[in-house]
Each structure stands twice: as C-alpha cells, then as structure tokens.
Scaffold this motif. Sequence first.
Motif, PDB file in Angstrom:
ATOM      1  N   LEU A   1     -31.570 -59.063 -11.976  1.00  0.00           N
ATOM      2  CA  LEU A   1     -31.286 -60.517 -12.036  1.00  0.00           C
ATOM      3  C   LEU A   1     -30.577 -60.486 -10.547  1.00  0.00           C
ATOM      4  O   LEU A   1     -29.893 -59.703 -10.012  1.00  0.00           O
ATOM      5  N   VAL A   2     -30.860 -61.716 -10.069  1.00  0.00           N
ATOM      6  CA  VAL A   2     -30.001 -61.986  -8.828  1.00  0.00           C
ATOM      7  C   VAL A   2     -29.101 -63.487  -8.915  1.00  0.00           C
ATOM      8  O   VAL A   2     -29.833 -64.354  -9.489  1.00  0.00           O
ATOM      9  N   VAL A   3     -27.898 -63.383  -8.723  1.00  0.00           N
ATOM     10  CA  VAL A   3     -27.193 -64.423  -9.324  1.00  0.00           C
ATOM     11  C   VAL A   3     -26.357 -64.978  -7.926  1.00  0.00           C
ATOM     12  O   VAL A   3     -26.119 -63.933  -7.058  1.00  0.00           O
ATOM     13  N   ASP A   4     -26.285 -65.995  -8.015  1.00  0.00           N
ATOM     14  CA  ASP A   4     -25.004 -66.620  -6.858  1.00  0.00           C
ATOM     15  C   ASP A   4     -23.750 -66.174  -7.352  1.00  0.00           C
ATOM     16  O   ASP A   4     -23.518 -65.874  -8.280  1.00  0.00           O
ATOM     17  N   GLU A   5     -22.847 -66.652  -6.359  1.00  0.00           N
ATOM     18  CA  GLU A   5     -21.381 -66.401  -6.842  1.00  0.00           C
ATOM     19  C   GLU A   5     -20.807 -67.306  -7.965  1.00  0.00           C
ATOM     20  O   GLU A   5     -19.952 -67.340  -8.586  1.00  0.00           O
TER      21      GLU A   5
ATOM     22  N   LYS B   1     -23.192 -66.161  -1.125  1.00  0.00           N
ATOM     23  CA  LYS B   1     -23.219 -64.835  -1.583  1.00  0.00           C
ATOM     24  C   LYS B   1     -23.732 -64.570  -2.653  1.00  0.00           C
ATOM     25  O   LYS B   1     -23.993 -65.316  -3.613  1.00  0.00           O
ATOM     26  N   GLN B   2     -24.805 -63.449  -2.858  1.00  0.00           N
ATOM     27  CA  GLN B   2     -25.484 -63.249  -4.009  1.00  0.00           C
ATOM     28  C   GLN B   2     -25.144 -61.780  -4.521  1.00  0.00           C
ATOM     29  O   GLN B   2     -24.607 -60.984  -3.904  1.00  0.00           O
ATOM     30  N   PHE B   3     -25.593 -61.682  -5.520  1.00  0.00           N
ATOM     31  CA  PHE B   3     -25.188 -60.362  -6.371  1.00  0.00           C
ATOM     32  C   PHE B   3     -26.619 -59.941  -7.296  1.00  0.00           C
ATOM     33  O   PHE B   3     -27.192 -60.640  -7.968  1.00  0.00           O
TER      34      PHE B   3
END
Length: 389
Positions: free
Chosen positions: A49-53, A134-136
């Motif tokens: 997954l890619v999630v934002d802050e 910013k992404q995680f």
Amino acid sequence: MAKKESSLDRVLGRIESLDAINLTNLAQKLARERAYLETVFNTALEGILVVDEDGVVQYANESGQSMIGLNENDLGASILWRLIPGLRDSLGLKEGEPLRDSISSRELELTYPEQRYVRIYFLPFKEPVGDEDKQFVVMLSDITSEKITKEETIESEKIASILLLAAGVAHELGNPLNSLTIHLQLMERQLKKLEATPASEKLGNSLDVCRGEVERLDGIIKNFLEAIRPQDPDFQVLDLSLVLEEVLEVVGSELNDRGISVEVEVVTEAPIVRADRNQMKQVFFNLIKNAMEAMQPGGSLKIVSRSDEERIYLRFGDSGGGIRKSDLSRVFQPYHTTKREGSGLGLMIVQRIIRGHGGQVGIDSQEGIGTVVTLELPKRNRKLRMLEG
C-alpha cells in the motif's frame, strides 16, 4: 555511480518539443510501463500500500486489496485506520495526528474480510514525490500459517536449549547466592553481639541492603525461569501503574546512577487488566532494562498509559540510538541481540508473556532518535482470546 539515463528519461526531458505523433507514442509507452509495473506489484503475495500522512490509501496492489477488503474504486478516499481497526491506536496516533517519520512494525489480527494475522511495516519515503504530501509504503504479510508452523518450530528447537541454558545458569548462580545468604546471616549474628554504636548501626543497614539485593537476584532468577517456560498466567485484577511503580522502585538506584530521568503519565483511566502480577513485573523489568542499556547517561524514559473502549496501551519510549531497519524484524527472535553482553532473550520473553495475556507487542524506532515499545492488553472486562506462541 550515477544512474544510467533510460530512453524514456531522455524523451521526458524534451517533452515540450514533441509533436502530436511523438506525444501519442510517449503516452502509449508510459501506459505499457505502468501496466508492466502493475503486473509486477500484483504478482507479489505481500500486500503493498501507499498511504499519505493522514492514512488515506493512494495505492494498493491486488494482495493488499484482498487482505484489508479494499475496493479499487475506493483508492484515494478510504482511510487505513477504518480498514484496520485498532492500527492507529496501536501506533499511538491521536485522531487527526499525521504519521510519524519512523519505521514501525506491528502484528495485528484482522477480522474482515476474513480472519487472519498480518505483520505490518510502515516505511516512509525518503522525500515527498513532487508537490504531494509525505507518503509511506505499507507492507502487509499474512503470517497466519507462520504463527502455527514457525513458532512451533521455535518452540521445539530453540526453547528446549534455552531451558537447559537457564537451568544451568540458575544452578551456577544459586550456589554463590546460597553461600552469600549463609555468610550474611553469620555476620548478622556476630553484629548483634557487639555493643550498639553508630558504626554498628551503619553496618547493620549495609547488611540489610546486601540481604535485600541477594533476595532480589534470587527472585530475578526465579522469574526468568518461570517466564521462559510455557505456563498459564495466574490471572488477577491488577492496576498496571502500581505494578510499574514496584518495578521502578527496584531499579530506581540503577536509573539514578545512570542519570536517567523517568516520566510516567496516565492519559485516561487507570490501566486495570486481568493479568499475572509476576509475569507483568518481568515484562516491565525487561523493557526498562533494555531502555537503560540503549541510552547514554542522562537519557530519558517516558512511560505513557492510555486506553480505548477495549484495550489498554502502555508505551515505553527511550532516547537511545534506535534500532536499525535490518534488525527491526528480528528483535523477537531468540538469541538475537545487538548488545555486546546481551542474551537475546528479553524481548522474546516479553512477547511470550503479552501474547499469553491475549495482547500484542509493537515497536517503533528511528535511528538516532530512540525506540518506543507499545504493549496492548485487553481490558479486564473484555473476554480474552489467547494467542498461540
């Protein structure tokens, strides 16, 4: 070594000068590149997954969608905290608080779309992409079968050797401790025969301290042996803040010697749980000892207790050097240690005890900043679901 420039990079570098035909060719090439990468990611068994802050899911491969019950049409709108209940609290985030720039690892039980256990890693991007927030990257691994097979293998192959080692250590330490006890008793008898003076009173106080320390060492050995053996907890209603006070009193002199400050904060209600007092003491002792050894003199340890409707959360945060990314996934393995004189058993014992209480252990760490260990335990009025291992 500089990264080799691809033909696509060269074309993108002069995109403003392309005519309609070349722009169409470029769009088709980009579509093929995207389809290729999508195929690669969808081939992976792990969820990506890619999630934002704020936890909004921007991308999910097929495995990730399947694990958390996410529809592709909901990308960009669904929030991870709603898809995985309890994850935000486990990370210690308040409502509306953004994700932190730290590497985090959690093991959680999912009940939707099907019941399973997953290991979750949060990895921040080095830099934000373009003008985006910013992404995680969030990696999800299904460890349901691993809990049944891998941990049983650890039980059968490693715990037996640990028990033998512990029995040998207990025997070797027990003999000198018995000898010390006997000689302290003899010294106490001789002291009683002497005339009472300030010097004899001071000596008597020193004997009391020595006897207390010998008893403490004996208790540590017994607790260690009890902790590594798979025993059922002796459940009783406990206020964990009071148990923590007892442990801090025992290690208080060592904390003072190292110049380490300790702050304890109870954010909501008192942390009342059903637990084994001695086993919880062992958990607190191990975590505080790890924190002390991770910090330089003058460090700080902050312990925060909070709760939600179902669970109690205890966070032990130190100002040490943090844990390397390569070591984070191995901290619960028997014998794994980065300390010169460490046994590699402390966190294994912590995880075993907390799981035996129906809880979980989470770790957040950032190199050069410190480490936070989070204990999650069911409230006393919540039915326990014991975890294997």
